[in-house]
Design an enzyme around this catalytic site. Structure first.
Site, short mmCIF file in Angstrom:
data_model
loop_
_atom_site.label_atom_id
_atom_site.label_comp_id
_atom_site.label_asym_id
_atom_site.label_seq_id
_atom_site.Cartn_x
_atom_site.Cartn_y
_atom_site.Cartn_z
N LYS A 221 -33.22 73.05 -25.44
CA LYS A 221 -32.58 74.20 -24.78
C LYS A 221 -31.06 74.20 -24.97
CE LYS A 221 -36.10 73.56 -21.20
NZ LYS A 221 -36.19 72.12 -20.92
N TYR B 48 -30.45 67.19 -20.80
CA TYR B 48 -31.16 66.00 -20.32
C TYR B 48 -30.61 64.71 -20.96
CZ TYR B 48 -34.67 69.51 -18.94
OH TYR B 48 -35.32 70.61 -18.44
#
Ligand SMILES: NC(=O)c1ccc[n+]([C@@H]2O[C@H](COP(=O)([O-])OP(=O)(O)OC[C@H]3O[C@@H](n4cnc5c(N)ncnc54)[C@H](OP(=O)(O)O)[C@@H]3O)[C@@H](O)[C@H]2O)c1
Length: 273
Positions: free
Chosen positions: A74, A49
């Protein structure tokens, strides 16, 4: 706030804030600060992101004790393919400016590597710098293979989940294995007009709630954690305000019957990234 208990005893708030597509530094920072002010104690980011720095800074600047906030990040697919999970994890921590995360997830089941990467995840867990480890976008067949080799059972499987993609069989499997299901894009990322569905509207009017709240309550009553994204203060508050009413079993079944097996994201067996 209500909490689910992970298989290692740690608690995760049932509603968190997702920050996908907030890759503008200021927008990500402001959204997370506002969410923390609005009572959020669970934030879901990812190295992909590209906002870990802003998210970490917002958490540090908030003045809220670190242990009161549940933070997930993640491991991205390129790092899995390059066999550098541990280095990628350290880079995430350094961008976040934090010395641990609450949950570290394998972002997608990368072909041929979705089992072997788990050994690296177990090493990261053993370091104590990820309080729990889990997976994302794993289907039953990925998990069956992983569980056959694993020493640590994943704490969470974060999957696309909404009333148009109910995934009952996967949810039942996860609950049976004590893996907490987490719903990403719980509102279909505002595609497919999910929040205008007449069945959801009818139930919403009965409880004087919004359709978004009905969807989040449906997740909660199915034992599913959800991480809706909102950069709007009022909608952030709305999405947390789901713990003062209860859907009937019939209403839950009605919402499940909206299933169309329809995805807004990729099918985990057919990823091209
Ligand atoms: N693991 C994965 O592979 C994966 C993949 C995708 C997403 N995710 C995670 O899941 C999170 C959520 O998914 P998402 O961001 O794709 O979609 P989503 O949460 O389903 O939908 C976000 C959209 O809904 C709007 N919204 C939020 N609350 C609302 C409300 N109460 N009423 C009406 N509209 C509302 C938001 O607009 P405003 O901001 O204007 O309110 C935004 O346009 C992501 O941010 C990310 O953390 C994970």
């Amino acid at each position: 706030m209500e909490y689910a208990t992970l298989n290692n005893g740690t608690k995760i708030p049932y509603v968190g804030l997702g920050v996908f597509r907030l890759n503008d530094e200021k927008a990500a920072y402001d959204t997370v600060r506002m969410a923390l002010d609005n009572g959020y104690r669970h934030i879901d980011t990812a190295s992909m992101y590209q906002n870990e720095e802003a998210v970490g800074r917002a958490i540090r600047d908030s003045g809220i004790p670190r242990e009161e906030i549940f933070l997930t990040t993640k491991l991205w697919n390129d790092d899995i393919r390059a066999n550098r999970a541990e280095r990628a994890f350290e880079s995430s921590l350094s961008r976040l400016g934090l010395d641990y995360v609450d949950l570290y997830l394998v972002h997608w089941p990368v072909r041929d590597l979705y089992v072997s990467v788990w050994k690296d995840m177990e090493k990261i867990y053993a370091s104590g710098k990820a309080k729990a480890i889990g997976v994302s976008n794993y289907l039953v067949h990925h998990l069956e293979e992983l569980l056959a080799e694993a020493s640590v059972v994943p704490a969470v499987d974060q999957i696309e989940l909404h009333p148009y993609l109910v995934q009952q069989e996967l949810i039942d499997f996860l609950h049976a294995k004590q893996i907490v299901p987490e719903a990403w894009s719980p509102f279909c990322a505002r595609k497919n007009n999910l929040l205008d569905d007449p069945v959801l509207k009818k139930i919403a009017s009965k409880y004087a709630k919004t359709t978004a709240q009905i969807v989040l309550r449906w997740n909660f009553q199915r034992g599913v954690v959800a991480i809706p994204k909102s950069s709007n203060g009022e909608r952030q508050k709305e999405n947390l305000n789901i713990f003062d009413f209860e859907l009937t079993a019939e209403e839950i079944a009605q919402i499940c019957s909206l299933d169309r097996d329809e995805r807004v994201g990729s099918h985990p067996d057919r990823i091209t990234f």
